[in-house]
Design an enzyme around this catalytic site. Structure first.
Site, PDB file in Angstrom:
ATOM      1  N   GLY A   7       0.817  -1.228   0.000  1.00 13.69           N
ATOM      2  CA  GLY A   7       0.000   0.000   0.000  1.00 13.69           C
ATOM      3  C   GLY A   7       0.840   1.262   0.000  1.00 13.69           C
ATOM      4  N   GLY A  10      -0.424   4.712  -1.359  1.00 18.56           N
ATOM      5  CA  GLY A  10      -1.537   5.382  -0.689  1.00 18.56           C
ATOM      6  C   GLY A  10      -1.039   6.560   0.142  1.00 18.56           C
ATOM      7  N   GLY A  13       1.186   5.192   3.450  1.00 21.19           N
ATOM      8  CA  GLY A  13       2.296   4.369   2.970  1.00 21.19           C
ATOM      9  C   GLY A  13       3.296   5.186   2.160  1.00 21.19           C
ATOM     10  N   ASP A  37       1.720  -2.477  -4.524  1.00 18.58           N
ATOM     11  CA  ASP A  37       0.459  -1.734  -4.443  1.00 18.58           C
ATOM     12  C   ASP A  37      -0.392  -2.080  -5.664  1.00 18.58           C
ATOM     13  OD1 ASP A  37      -0.393   1.206  -2.861  1.00 18.58           O
ATOM     14  OD2 ASP A  37      -1.516   0.536  -4.612  1.00 18.58           O
ATOM     15  N   THR A 125      -6.053   0.558  13.006  1.00 17.96           N
ATOM     16  CA  THR A 125      -6.784   1.804  13.258  1.00 17.96           C
ATOM     17  C   THR A 125      -7.504   1.785  14.601  1.00 17.96           C
ATOM     18  OG1 THR A 125      -8.689   3.083  12.489  1.00 17.96           O
ATOM     19  CG2 THR A 125      -8.673   0.775  11.886  1.00 17.96           C
ATOM     20  N   ASP A 126      -7.742   2.976  15.144  1.00 21.56           N
ATOM     21  CA  ASP A 126      -8.519   3.081  16.388  1.00 21.56           C
ATOM     22  C   ASP A 126      -9.975   2.674  16.198  1.00 21.56           C
ATOM     23  OD1 ASP A 126      -9.385   5.286  14.903  1.00 21.56           O
ATOM     24  OD2 ASP A 126      -8.867   6.783  16.417  1.00 21.56           O
ATOM     25  N   GLU A 127     -10.432   2.644  14.928  1.00 20.40           N
ATOM     26  CA  GLU A 127     -11.858   2.345  14.694  1.00 20.40           C
ATOM     27  C   GLU A 127     -12.236   0.924  15.112  1.00 20.40           C
ATOM     28  OE1 GLU A 127     -13.749   3.654  11.158  1.00 20.40           O
ATOM     29  OE2 GLU A 127     -12.563   5.468  11.030  1.00 20.40           O
ATOM     30  N   TYR A 149     -15.836  -1.448   7.295  1.00 18.46           N
ATOM     31  CA  TYR A 149     -14.392  -1.137   7.248  1.00 18.46           C
ATOM     32  C   TYR A 149     -13.737  -1.496   8.577  1.00 18.46           C
ATOM     33  CZ  TYR A 149     -10.205   1.640   8.080  1.00 18.46           C
ATOM     34  OH  TYR A 149      -8.942   2.035   8.448  1.00 18.46           O
ATOM     35  N   LYS A 153     -10.898  -4.386   9.553  1.00 20.17           N
ATOM     36  CA  LYS A 153      -9.596  -4.095  10.166  1.00 20.17           C
ATOM     37  C   LYS A 153      -9.453  -4.871  11.481  1.00 20.17           C
ATOM     38  CE  LYS A 153      -6.757  -1.653   9.004  1.00 20.17           C
ATOM     39  NZ  LYS A 153      -5.586  -1.810   8.097  1.00 20.17           N
ATOM     40  N   ARG A 213     -13.165  13.467  16.264  1.00 17.15           N
ATOM     41  CA  ARG A 213     -12.049  12.629  15.829  1.00 17.15           C
ATOM     42  C   ARG A 213     -10.775  13.165  16.474  1.00 17.15           C
ATOM     43  NH1 ARG A 213     -15.773  10.063  14.862  1.00 17.15           N
ATOM     44  NH2 ARG A 213     -16.409   9.000  12.950  1.00 17.15           N
ATOM     45  N   ARG A 272     -23.964   9.915   8.331  1.00 18.84           N
ATOM     46  CA  ARG A 272     -23.427   8.595   7.988  1.00 18.84           C
ATOM     47  C   ARG A 272     -24.159   7.550   8.829  1.00 18.84           C
ATOM     48  NH1 ARG A 272     -17.007   7.958   8.940  1.00 18.84           N
ATOM     49  NH2 ARG A 272     -16.823   8.678   6.794  1.00 18.84           N
ATOM     50  N   HIS A 275     -22.894   6.252  12.562  1.00 20.27           N
ATOM     51  CA  HIS A 275     -21.736   7.162  12.626  1.00 20.27           C
ATOM     52  C   HIS A 275     -21.118   7.156  14.024  1.00 20.27           C
ATOM     53  CE1 HIS A 275     -20.311  11.425  11.228  1.00 20.27           C
ATOM     54  NE2 HIS A 275     -19.314  10.640  11.598  1.00 20.27           N
TER      55      HIS A 275
END
Ligand code: NAD
Ligand code: DAU
Length: 327
Positions: A7, A10, A13, A37, A125-127, A149, A153, A213, A272, A275
């Site tokens: 990646g 991106g 990266g 990539d 990711t923190d998500e 998503y 992850k 965020r 969203r 969200h």
């Protein structure tokens, strides 16, 4: 020294690769970099130095085990950025997220195992933690991802952990908060809003703009990845946060100021789905164990980022045209 970066065309990266090639990571001076990539809509070859003799660019899919087994021998480390990364796209169509993020990570680690590469950093990711109303997540917080998503992850983190636990791969996982900086695809909040405002267009603020965020400059994220690569422990997870919590309204307000626009340029659009309200990381572990501290001030970093988009219209015009349906 030789490092393989997935990646690498991106946003994050490519920043990591450019910085590495500028010899800004101690211990990796003179290192050769192989970027693998797929060049999806999010990858841009122009984010990488075209003629650097220390860079080998391979257009390929991390699902292609034969390709990876051919490329990996001789590399000292792998830093794994490749992913489908945009939450909104995962709400519309999740299959590619599972394919690249989950199966792709498994395919990569299988090839790492076969080729005996000694060190891997899996960039996450923190998500994966979900949403938190107050307080901050530590690395031991239960995973409760809300979007496809984030779920993909979280699944990739578990696959990565299993390859450490089962096969003994020397692998660490980073979980970072929202990045901003140059070369970010104009589908994400900050570059979308900046490029729209610079072009005299309106910007779509979801819901009340009350979601929070935690923003971190991409250069600080990449420095944290370098620290984890060199000093992180196998099987461990490291949160990487910036401490700059802002509502989307506050971000919008600042971007309006920096581009000389006002609230008449802001469109309210439906929120969203599912969200996440707030992200907040406790980064005590990486600070105390690896000596990490962010260095870019949010105010300066954001102003510099707006300035970069102002000066680099050629870079983002093409991506912007592709993402026109989201503007
Ligand atoms: P990005 O979407 O800008 O870049 C992803 C890159 O991966 C692109 O160049 C794309 O072409 C490539 N890619 C996609 N599928 C591939 C495949 N199957 N094989 C090979 N390459 C493929 O993403 P980004 O914002 O740079 O994020 C990089 C990583 O960091 C991701 O794993 C993401 O989950 C994580 N992350 C991002 C943020 C953020 O704020 N952007 C924060 C924390 C963690
Ligand atoms: O927290 C880390 C994550 O940050 C990464 O894992 C993801 O790859 C990255 O895309 C980012 O996810 P977010 O969903 O937080 O980023 P995005 O830029 O898409 O949205 C940021 C906030 O802005 C979010 O609350 C939604 C809102 N937003 C976003 C867009 C694109 C808007 O209000 N309008 C928009 O048009």
């Amino acid at each position: 020294m030789k490092i393989l970066v997935t990646g690498g065309a991106g946003f994050i990266g490519s920043h990591y690769v450019r910085t590495l090639l500028q010899d800004q990571y101690a211990g990796w001076e003179g290192a050769h970099v192989t970027v693998v990539d797929k060049l999806t809509y999010a990858g841009n070859r122009e984010s990488l130095p075209a003629n650097d003799p220390r860079l080998t660019f391979v257009q390929g899919d991390i699902l292609d085990g034969d390709l990876l087994r051919q490329l990996l021998p001789g590399h000292d480390a792998v830093v794994h950025f490749a992913a489908e990364s945009h939450v909104d796209r995962s709400l519309e169509s999740a299959a590619e997220f599972v394919r690249t993020n989950v199966l792709g990570t498994q395919s990569l680690l299988e090839a790492v195992l076969a080729s005996g590469v000694e060190r891997v950093v899996h960039v996450s990711t923190d998500e994966v933690y979900g949403s938190i109303d107050e307080g901050s997540w530590t690395e031991t917080w239960p995973l409760a991802p809300n979007s496809p998503y984030a779920a993909s992850k979280a699944a990739s983190d578990l696959v990565a952990r299993s390859y450490w636990r089962t096969h003994g791969i020397d692998l660490s996982i980073t979980r970072c908060s929202n990045n901003y900086g140059p070369y970010q695809h104009p589908e994400k909040l900050i570059p979308l809003f900046v490029t729209n405002l610079l072009a005299g267009l309106t910007v779509p603020l979801y819901g009340e703009g009350a979601n929070v965020r935690e923003w971190l400059h991409v250069d600080d994220h990449c420095r944290a990845i370098d620290l984890v690569l060199n000093k992180g422990q196998a099987g461990e997870v490291y949160n990487v946060g910036g401490g700059n919590e802002r509502t989307n309204r506050a971000i919008t307000e600042r971007l309006l100021e920096l581009t000389g626009r006002d609230w008449t340029s802001v469109r309210r659009v439906p929120d969203r789905k599912a969200h996440d309200l707030r992200y907040s990381l406790d980064e005590t572990k990486i600070a105390e164990q690896l000596g990490y501290a962010p260095s870019v001030s949010f105010e300066q970093g954001l102003a510099d980022t707006v300035d970069w988009y102002r000066k680099n219209t050629d870079w983002w015009q093409h991506s912007k045209a592709i993402a026109a349906d989201r503007a």
